[in-house]
Design an enzyme around this catalytic site. Structure first.
Site, PDB file in Angstrom:
ATOM      1  N   HIS A  22       0.634  -1.224  -0.152  1.00  0.00           N
ATOM      2  CA  HIS A  22      -0.145  -0.018  -0.033  1.00  0.00           C
ATOM      3  C   HIS A  22       0.690   1.348  -0.086  1.00  0.00           C
ATOM      4  CE1 HIS A  22      -3.043  -2.732   1.981  1.00  0.00           C
ATOM      5  NE2 HIS A  22      -3.511  -2.775   0.865  1.00  0.00           N
ATOM      6  N   LYS A  46     -18.047  -7.143   7.819  1.00  0.00           N
ATOM      7  CA  LYS A  46     -17.008  -7.807   7.885  1.00  0.00           C
ATOM      8  C   LYS A  46     -16.053  -7.252   9.297  1.00  0.00           C
ATOM      9  CE  LYS A  46     -13.386  -7.744   4.545  1.00  0.00           C
ATOM     10  NZ  LYS A  46     -12.868  -7.884   3.242  1.00  0.00           N
ATOM     11  N   ARG A  95      -0.946  -6.000  -8.151  1.00  0.00           N
ATOM     12  CA  ARG A  95       0.254  -6.822  -7.629  1.00  0.00           C
ATOM     13  C   ARG A  95       0.762  -7.730  -8.667  1.00  0.00           C
ATOM     14  NH1 ARG A  95      -2.367  -8.391  -2.036  1.00  0.00           N
ATOM     15  NH2 ARG A  95      -3.791  -8.521  -3.751  1.00  0.00           N
ATOM     16  N   SER A 133      -2.778  -8.039   3.032  1.00  0.00           N
ATOM     17  CA  SER A 133      -3.198  -7.610   4.274  1.00  0.00           C
ATOM     18  C   SER A 133      -3.727  -9.280   4.923  1.00  0.00           C
ATOM     19  CB  SER A 133      -4.584  -6.922   4.142  1.00  0.00           C
ATOM     20  OG  SER A 133      -3.913  -5.399   3.991  1.00  0.00           O
TER      21      SER A 133
HETATM   22  O1  PNS Z   1      -8.842  -3.264  -0.292  1.00  0.00           O
HETATM   23  P1  PNS Z   1     -10.155  -3.688  -0.734  1.00  0.00           P
HETATM   24  O2  PNS Z   1     -11.047  -4.431   0.586  1.00  0.00           O
HETATM   25  O3  PNS Z   1     -10.011  -4.442  -1.816  1.00  0.00           O
HETATM   26  O4  PNS Z   1     -11.188  -2.519  -1.249  1.00  0.00           O
HETATM   27  C1  PNS Z   1     -12.402  -2.523  -1.687  1.00  0.00           C
HETATM   28  C2  PNS Z   1     -13.198  -1.280  -1.877  1.00  0.00           C
HETATM   29  C3  PNS Z   1     -13.450  -0.898  -0.239  1.00  0.00           C
HETATM   30  C4  PNS Z   1     -12.195  -0.140  -2.375  1.00  0.00           C
HETATM   31  C5  PNS Z   1     -14.534  -1.506  -2.511  1.00  0.00           C
HETATM   32  O5  PNS Z   1     -15.047  -2.409  -1.906  1.00  0.00           O
HETATM   33  C6  PNS Z   1     -15.455  -0.266  -2.385  1.00  0.00           C
HETATM   34  O6  PNS Z   1     -15.089   0.761  -2.925  1.00  0.00           O
HETATM   35  N1  PNS Z   1     -16.366  -0.445  -1.368  1.00  0.00           N
HETATM   36  C7  PNS Z   1     -17.415   0.646  -1.342  1.00  0.00           C
HETATM   37  C8  PNS Z   1     -18.821   0.355  -1.747  1.00  0.00           C
HETATM   38  C9  PNS Z   1     -18.816   0.543  -3.531  1.00  0.00           C
HETATM   39  O7  PNS Z   1     -18.581   1.623  -3.806  1.00  0.00           O
HETATM   40  N2  PNS Z   1     -19.015  -0.307  -4.200  1.00  0.00           N
HETATM   41  C10 PNS Z   1     -19.037  -0.019  -5.507  1.00  0.00           C
HETATM   42  C11 PNS Z   1     -17.523  -0.281  -6.402  1.00  0.00           C
HETATM   43  S1  PNS Z   1     -17.320  -2.140  -6.615  1.00  0.00           S
END
Ligand code: PNS
Length: 165
Positions: A22, A46, A95, A133
């Site tokens: 990150h 979660k 990645r 993570s």
């Molecule tokens: O690090 P992660 O868990 O892969 O991050 C995922 C994240 C938080 C960026 C994604 O789940 C997100 O944007 N969640 C907010 C809900 C949303 O806007 N969903 C629509 C986009 S798929």
């Protein structure tokens, strides 16, 4: 430069915990945008290792030497938050090839919802291409050395968390 002409990008994620991978992405993104917001997602479905408040605090300490970076918790639809903040881009890290599918789907969903906001996918360094993570959480759980995967600020906070202090 007038404040409203600055380009703000959001770097959203769970960051549970924030890793060297990150940090790589943050360091690349600060060279591309005037301001970067690390957007720490609250996912009430979660149960995370760290609370969102703890994650934000640790990340702030980790990026304290980067003045153009802010750390903000958020819950809801990402593009709504991005619009409220006046962001022009969403940054995500890649990645490996296996990340592509998920990132593509998310980028296209976000583009449908907010065509004016661009998704920018940045590559992690090869050194951290296998850091995640979930691996850190697993190594921590079984008492392994997490310092290979996370910056010292994060390692200290996680050790404290592990020992319940
Ligand atoms: O690090 P992660 O868990 O892969 O991050 C995922 C994240 C938080 C960026 C994604 O789940 C997100 O944007 N969640 C907010 C809900 C949303 O806007 N969903 C629509 C986009 S798929």
């Amino acid at each position: 430069m007038a404040p409203d002409s600055r380009r703000l990008a959001l770097y959203p994620g769970s960051f549970d915990p924030f890793t060297y991978g990150h940090l790589d992405i943050v360091k690349s993104a600060v060279n591309l945008f005037d301001q970067l917001e690390i957007t720490v997602a609250i996912n009430s479905e979660k149960q995370g290792l760290l609370s969102v408040g703890e994650r934000c605090e640790i990340i702030r300490e980790t990026v304290a030497d980067l003045p153009s970076v802010v750390v903000v918790p958020f819950e809801g639809l990402l593009v709504n938050h991005a619009r409220r903040r006046g962001a022009s881009a969403l940054v995500r890290g890649l990645r490996q090839v296996s990340d592509f599918d998920y990132e593509f789907r998310m980028a296209f969903a976000n583009r449908k919802l907010a065509p004016e906001i661009e998704t920018v996918l940045l590559l992690t360094s090869e050194e951290h291409a296998f850091t995640s993570s979930s691996i850190v959480r697993d190594v921590l759980r079984w008492g392994g050395d997490i310092s290979h995967f996370v910056p010292p600020t994060v390692a200290r906070a996680l050790e404290k968390h592990r020992s319940g202090k």
